[in-house]
Design an enzyme around this catalytic site. Sequence first.
Site, mmCIF file in Angstrom:
data_model
loop_
_atom_site.group_PDB
_atom_site.id
_atom_site.type_symbol
_atom_site.label_atom_id
_atom_site.label_comp_id
_atom_site.label_asym_id
_atom_site.label_seq_id
_atom_site.Cartn_x
_atom_site.Cartn_y
_atom_site.Cartn_z
ATOM 1 N N ASN A 94 3.215 -0.164 6.335
ATOM 2 C CA ASN A 94 3.606 -1.462 5.776
ATOM 3 C C ASN A 94 4.757 -2.091 6.542
ATOM 4 O OD1 ASN A 94 1.773 -1.753 3.465
ATOM 5 N ND2 ASN A 94 2.799 0.065 2.677
ATOM 6 N N HIS A 178 -8.020 0.404 4.456
ATOM 7 C CA HIS A 178 -7.946 1.515 3.511
ATOM 8 C C HIS A 178 -9.259 2.284 3.430
ATOM 9 C CE1 HIS A 178 -4.775 -1.288 2.081
ATOM 10 N NE2 HIS A 178 -4.111 -0.154 1.912
#
Length: 202
Positions: A94, A178
Amino acid sequence: MFRLFSLVVIFLVTAPAYATKLLIVGDSLSAGYQMPIEKAWPTLLPDVLADKNHDVTVINASISGDTSGNGLERLPSLLSQHHPDYVLIELGANDGLRGFPPNVIERNLTEMISLIKQDGASPVLMQIHVLPNYGKRYTEAFSAIYPKLADSHDLPLIPFFLEHVITRPEWMKDDGLHPRAEAQPWIANFVADQLITHLQLP
């Protein structure tokens, strides 16, 4: 006296063996993003390790969206609460998605490593890579953080499991970032093999 000795022997024989405790501090890649937590690879990991004859208790403290700064902020209370033997750091993705400067990420991870060692645990790093659309200079500087820290602090560096998963489109969510639930058993087995290779597990 004999009775007391017998009770001690019985306790030692029947008491459960000490299980190594592994704390995972990560982001959505370890938090079971958009899936039931029981399907996430950290939840599957203890059984996979048990099948390979290793008794490990896994505490998954991963939170979707966390950066290295978030992990650093949460770490002291996690160490105080769980007193792990090992801490697997799976953070940085992130930070990279937000374009954080590599020196900031490195500083956060370095502080995490120091805190873990001060608590008497052993840190383990997972290599993280960012998407190439951030430019060669940034992606190379980002990726270099992890082997640099592993070398300077003499830490195990586990390869980034997503590199293998992303080559299987059926294992990836539509966001391209993901893994799906279908990929989690493979990830758990991959991480288990890495831990067995790099750590001294009972």
